[in-house]
Design an enzyme around this catalytic site. Structure first.
Site, short mmCIF file in Angstrom:
data_model
loop_
_atom_site.label_atom_id
_atom_site.label_comp_id
_atom_site.label_asym_id
_atom_site.label_seq_id
_atom_site.Cartn_x
_atom_site.Cartn_y
_atom_site.Cartn_z
N HIS A 1 6.09 10.02 -11.34
CA HIS A 1 4.93 10.09 -10.44
C HIS A 1 3.66 9.57 -11.13
O HIS A 1 2.80 8.99 -10.50
CB HIS A 1 4.68 11.53 -9.98
CG HIS A 1 5.47 11.95 -8.77
ND1 HIS A 1 5.37 11.30 -7.56
CD2 HIS A 1 6.34 12.96 -8.58
CE1 HIS A 1 6.16 11.90 -6.68
NE2 HIS A 1 6.77 12.90 -7.26
N GLU B 1 8.88 13.89 -12.43
CA GLU B 1 7.44 14.13 -12.45
C GLU B 1 6.70 13.06 -13.25
O GLU B 1 5.63 12.61 -12.85
CB GLU B 1 7.12 15.52 -13.00
CG GLU B 1 7.74 16.67 -12.20
CD GLU B 1 7.52 16.57 -10.70
OE1 GLU B 1 6.49 16.03 -10.26
OE2 GLU B 1 8.41 17.03 -9.95
NI NI Z 1 8.14 14.12 -6.30
#
Ligand code: NI
Length: 191
Positions: free
Chosen positions: A137, A134
């Site tokens: 990202h 995450e």
């Molecule tokens: Ni992802």
């Protein structure tokens, strides 16, 4: 509360560096976090980063090892020690695919909650993997670019089929099914 549209690979929001949240207690941020948690649950994901819902801010939600849902603003994740491990990952922004990604086995994470209070902790194994996925990202990085062996990337459906075949080599002629989930099943992926 609302379900948000998920950006798929190829959308520019997924390859840019996201901006700091500012005040995590702001009503707009708290509403976004609620919607992200709802969207993640609806999609059957174990993690979601704001850029995945077209919002270029450093905000993530994830299913914690304890069974709850965590939300972190401006998260930072750092490896604890040199140990790494390989594991299957998928991504709601790259639907249908699964791949094996090496990640740090243990991480320390820090950030702020939706009251603006500092939060920190240690995660390992699958939860550490989800957090690394995450936070990537937020820096415009998809799991595909963390892979070291692209022969271990595939469509979940095909991987599951191959897995079933490998588990039941002596069962030729039996009806398919009963061999359990495939390699990239819902218990073993990050989103
Ligand atoms: Ni992802």
């Amino acid at each position: 509360m609302a379900l948000l549209k998920i950006a798929r690979m190829g959308h520019p929001v997924l390859v840019r560096r996201a901006d700091p949240v500012g005040d995590p207690a702001a009503p707009s941020i708290r509403a976004l976090a609620r919607d992200m948690v709802e969207t993640m649950a609806d999609a059957g994901g174990v993690g979601l980063a704001a850029p995945q819902v077209h919002v270029p801010l450093r905000l993530i939600a994830w299913r914690s090892a304890a069974g709850g849902v965590g939300v972190l603003a401006d998260p930072v994740v750092e490896a604890l020690g040199d140990a790494t491990e390989e594991g299957w990952e998928g991504c709601l922004s790259v639907p249908g695919l699964r791949g094996v990604v090496p990640r740090a086995s243990r991480v320390r994470y820090a950030g702020r909650d939706l009251e603006g209070r500092p939060v920190e902790g240690v995660a390992e194994g699958f939860e550490a993997r989800v957090l690394q996925h995450e936070v990537d990202h937020l820096d415009g990085v998809l799991y595909l670019s963390r892979m070291t062996d692209l022969s271990r990337l595939g469509f979940q459906e095909e991987l599951a089929r191959a897995e079933r075949a490998a588990r039941a080599p002596a069962a030729a002629g039996d009806a398919p099914g009963g061999a359990g989930d495939g390699a990239g099943d819902g218990h073993d992926r990050a989103e």
